[in-house]
Design a protein around this motif. Structure first.
Motif, PDB file in Angstrom:
ATOM      1  N   ARG A   1       0.847  -1.191   0.000  1.00  0.00           N
ATOM      2  CA  ARG A   1       0.000   0.000   0.000  1.00  0.00           C
ATOM      3  C   ARG A   1       0.884   1.243   0.000  1.00  0.00           C
ATOM      4  O   ARG A   1       1.645   1.460   0.940  1.00  0.00           O
ATOM      5  CB  ARG A   1      -0.918  -0.028   1.224  1.00  0.00           C
ATOM      6  CG  ARG A   1      -1.857  -1.246   1.263  1.00  0.00           C
ATOM      7  CD  ARG A   1      -2.450  -1.432   2.635  1.00  0.00           C
ATOM      8  NE  ARG A   1      -1.416  -1.680   3.644  1.00  0.00           N
ATOM      9  CZ  ARG A   1      -1.652  -1.768   4.945  1.00  0.00           C
ATOM     10  NH1 ARG A   1      -2.887  -1.641   5.415  1.00  0.00           N
ATOM     11  NH2 ARG A   1      -0.653  -1.990   5.796  1.00  0.00           N
TER      12      ARG A   1
ATOM     13  N   GLY B   1       1.340   5.420  -0.482  1.00  0.00           N
ATOM     14  CA  GLY B   1       0.763   6.752  -0.478  1.00  0.00           C
ATOM     15  C   GLY B   1       1.482   7.639  -1.481  1.00  0.00           C
ATOM     16  O   GLY B   1       2.711   7.617  -1.566  1.00  0.00           O
TER      17      GLY B   1
ATOM     18  N   GLN C   1      -1.271  -1.072  -4.274  1.00  0.00           N
ATOM     19  CA  GLN C   1      -2.452  -0.217  -4.153  1.00  0.00           C
ATOM     20  C   GLN C   1      -1.973   1.190  -3.836  1.00  0.00           C
ATOM     21  O   GLN C   1      -1.325   1.407  -2.812  1.00  0.00           O
ATOM     22  CB  GLN C   1      -3.379  -0.712  -3.050  1.00  0.00           C
ATOM     23  CG  GLN C   1      -4.096  -2.011  -3.353  1.00  0.00           C
ATOM     24  CD  GLN C   1      -5.018  -2.432  -2.227  1.00  0.00           C
ATOM     25  OE1 GLN C   1      -5.015  -1.843  -1.151  1.00  0.00           O
ATOM     26  NE2 GLN C   1      -5.814  -3.463  -2.467  1.00  0.00           N
ATOM     27  N   ALA C   2      -2.260   2.142  -4.717  1.00  0.00           N
ATOM     28  CA  ALA C   2      -1.821   3.526  -4.527  1.00  0.00           C
ATOM     29  C   ALA C   2      -2.982   4.391  -4.052  1.00  0.00           C
ATOM     30  O   ALA C   2      -4.110   4.248  -4.535  1.00  0.00           O
ATOM     31  CB  ALA C   2      -1.244   4.085  -5.819  1.00  0.00           C
ATOM     32  N   ARG C   3      -2.692   5.283  -3.105  1.00  0.00           N
ATOM     33  CA  ARG C   3      -3.702   6.217  -2.596  1.00  0.00           C
ATOM     34  C   ARG C   3      -3.120   7.623  -2.640  1.00  0.00           C
ATOM     35  O   ARG C   3      -2.010   7.866  -2.147  1.00  0.00           O
ATOM     36  CB  ARG C   3      -4.074   5.869  -1.158  1.00  0.00           C
ATOM     37  CG  ARG C   3      -4.752   4.528  -0.973  1.00  0.00           C
ATOM     38  CD  ARG C   3      -4.937   4.231   0.512  1.00  0.00           C
ATOM     39  NE  ARG C   3      -5.742   5.247   1.183  1.00  0.00           N
ATOM     40  CZ  ARG C   3      -5.886   5.328   2.512  1.00  0.00           C
ATOM     41  NH1 ARG C   3      -5.261   4.459   3.296  1.00  0.00           N
ATOM     42  NH2 ARG C   3      -6.633   6.270   3.047  1.00  0.00           N
ATOM     43  N   HIS C   4      -3.863   8.554  -3.244  1.00  0.00           N
ATOM     44  CA  HIS C   4      -3.460   9.950  -3.259  1.00  0.00           C
ATOM     45  C   HIS C   4      -3.841  10.585  -1.927  1.00  0.00           C
ATOM     46  O   HIS C   4      -5.022  10.719  -1.608  1.00  0.00           O
ATOM     47  CB  HIS C   4      -4.134  10.694  -4.415  1.00  0.00           C
ATOM     48  CG  HIS C   4      -3.520  10.411  -5.743  1.00  0.00           C
ATOM     49  ND1 HIS C   4      -2.270  10.862  -6.099  1.00  0.00           N
ATOM     50  CD2 HIS C   4      -3.982   9.708  -6.806  1.00  0.00           C
ATOM     51  CE1 HIS C   4      -1.990  10.463  -7.324  1.00  0.00           C
ATOM     52  NE2 HIS C   4      -3.000   9.756  -7.768  1.00  0.00           N
ATOM     53  N   LEU C   5      -2.814  10.982  -1.154  1.00  0.00           N
ATOM     54  CA  LEU C   5      -3.037  11.566   0.157  1.00  0.00           C
ATOM     55  C   LEU C   5      -2.035  12.687   0.396  1.00  0.00           C
ATOM     56  O   LEU C   5      -0.929  12.680  -0.160  1.00  0.00           O
ATOM     57  CB  LEU C   5      -2.869  10.509   1.263  1.00  0.00           C
ATOM     58  CG  LEU C   5      -3.846   9.322   1.282  1.00  0.00           C
ATOM     59  CD1 LEU C   5      -3.357   8.272   2.271  1.00  0.00           C
ATOM     60  CD2 LEU C   5      -5.236   9.810   1.669  1.00  0.00           C
TER      61      LEU C   5
ATOM     62  N   GLN D   1      -0.714  10.820   4.966  1.00  0.00           N
ATOM     63  CA  GLN D   1       0.107   9.631   4.752  1.00  0.00           C
ATOM     64  C   GLN D   1       0.818   9.207   6.033  1.00  0.00           C
ATOM     65  O   GLN D   1       0.862   8.014   6.362  1.00  0.00           O
ATOM     66  CB  GLN D   1       1.139   9.888   3.652  1.00  0.00           C
ATOM     67  CG  GLN D   1       0.566   9.936   2.254  1.00  0.00           C
ATOM     68  CD  GLN D   1       1.657   9.976   1.197  1.00  0.00           C
ATOM     69  OE1 GLN D   1       2.535   9.130   1.171  1.00  0.00           O
ATOM     70  NE2 GLN D   1       1.594  10.964   0.324  1.00  0.00           N
TER      71      GLN D   1
ATOM     72  N   GLU E   1      -2.180   1.620   8.013  1.00  0.00           N
ATOM     73  CA  GLU E   1      -3.030   1.624   6.821  1.00  0.00           C
ATOM     74  C   GLU E   1      -2.238   1.813   5.531  1.00  0.00           C
ATOM     75  O   GLU E   1      -2.786   1.678   4.440  1.00  0.00           O
ATOM     76  CB  GLU E   1      -4.074   2.739   6.945  1.00  0.00           C
ATOM     77  CG  GLU E   1      -4.991   2.550   8.146  1.00  0.00           C
ATOM     78  CD  GLU E   1      -5.828   3.789   8.427  1.00  0.00           C
ATOM     79  OE1 GLU E   1      -5.639   4.802   7.702  1.00  0.00           O
ATOM     80  OE2 GLU E   1      -6.651   3.761   9.360  1.00  0.00           O
ATOM     81  N   LEU E   2      -0.963   2.151   5.627  1.00  0.00           N
ATOM     82  CA  LEU E   2      -0.062   2.253   4.482  1.00  0.00           C
ATOM     83  C   LEU E   2       1.224   1.502   4.811  1.00  0.00           C
ATOM     84  O   LEU E   2       1.607   1.375   5.975  1.00  0.00           O
ATOM     85  CB  LEU E   2       0.286   3.712   4.169  1.00  0.00           C
ATOM     86  CG  LEU E   2      -0.714   4.593   3.430  1.00  0.00           C
ATOM     87  CD1 LEU E   2      -0.109   5.982   3.226  1.00  0.00           C
ATOM     88  CD2 LEU E   2      -1.124   3.993   2.084  1.00  0.00           C
TER      89      LEU E   2
END
Length: 303
Positions: free
Chosen positions: A94, A96, A123-127, A132, A140-141
């Motif tokens: 995961r 960020g 899994q990429a998340r824009h934060l 982050q 969570e990351l």
């Protein structure tokens, strides 16, 4: 010399052409050429002779080639030896991600990760940076790319990118303000800074604000948290002519004819990005991903 430079040099020699090596490394040909030129300048010798059909290695280049291969082999051997003490990869990594990164950074790192650990899914998340760091500490990351290095011994960090930031201006404003070395920061007085929300990255915001004030510029009030989505808002705000925004060279978003990017004279603003991960992590795939980020991108991208 950096490992990234040595890998680039070896790739060019083995490919026999700058364009072919660039495709193998998943970087642009101009970026690769700049890397080789910078390496030659640092060593004070000519390593390659560019020809119409490719490249030819000089005597100095032949000497470096043997040394570079040895250094890279020992580096890879050390990583393999240490990997025996760490957990294997696999599962989900995961990541960020901030809203703006050099366009080739993530694809190259992800490609190397996929080759080394094909069972790892990303899994990429824009934060924002703050979000982050909170997600990392909450489990969570697995790794984040942030604009400010977090304090505390619970997170490890590696500097992966340094960018000389330039300025986005309305085209007619840029034409008036830009000199031979770019736009002087103090010449932006009278325009509004199109800022991001301080809550998302306080240290980076405060650093920018201090630089602006030192050049006699008004920072203005803090902006609401929703303005994190600056990519969508920057262009209309700048295009109107009353505001400026900052962006690195090679900004990956298309610019209309009404907006122009210019370097800042003297490069007064440097944007840094760190890879950050839990200090207790022993994942091999995470280590490989961070190593790929460190190897790929020049410490400082120049206009």
């Amino acid at each position: 010399m950096e490992l990234r430079e040595l890998r680039a040099f070896v790739a060019v020699v083995e490919a026999g052409a700058m364009s072919k090596a660039a495709r193998r490394l998943h970087v642009s040909q101009p970026a690769l050429s700049q890397t080789i030129t910078a390496l030659e300048r640092r060593l004070g010798v000519r390593l390659l002779v560019r020809t119409s059909t490719g490249v030819r290695v000089t005597d100095a280049g032949t000497t470096l080639l043997a040394e570079a291969r040895g250094v890279l082999a020992r580096h890879d051997q050390a990583l393999a030896a240490m990997a025996r003490h760490a957990k294997t990869g696999g599962g989900v990594l995961r990541v960020g991600v901030p809203l703006e990164l050099p366009p080739e950074l993530l694809p190259t790192a992800l490609d190397r990760l996929a080759q080394a650990y094909p069972d790892t899914r990303v899994q990429a998340r824009h934060l924002s940076s703050v979000a982050q760091v909170s997600a990392l500490r909450a489990g969570e990351l697995d790794v984040g790319l942030v604009r400010e290095r977090p304090a505390g011994a619970d997170l490890d960090a590696a500097l992966v990118v340094e960018e000389n930031v330039g300025v986005l201006l309305a085209a007619d404003v840029a034409e008036k303000l830009a000199g031979p070395d770019g736009v002087r920061l103090e010449s932006l007085a009278g325009l509004d800074w199109f800022a991001f929300a301080r809550a998302g990255s306080p240290a980076w915001y405060d650093e920018l604000a201090a630089i602006l004030r030192s050049h006699g510029l008004d920072v203005g009030p803090d902006v609401p948290e929703e303005q994190r989505l600056i990519v969508e808002l920057k262009i209309p705000a700048v295009s109107a002519g009353g505001a400026y925004a900052f962006a690195p060279p090679g900004w990956p978003y298309p610019l209309p004819d009404t907006v122009r990017w210019s370097p800042l004279a003297g490069n007064p603003i440097i944007r840094r990005t760190w890879a950050v991960w839990p200090a207790t992590s022993h994942r091999r795939d995470l280590a490989a991903f961070v190593a790929a980020l460190e190897d790929h991108q020049p410490r400082r991208s120049r206009a």
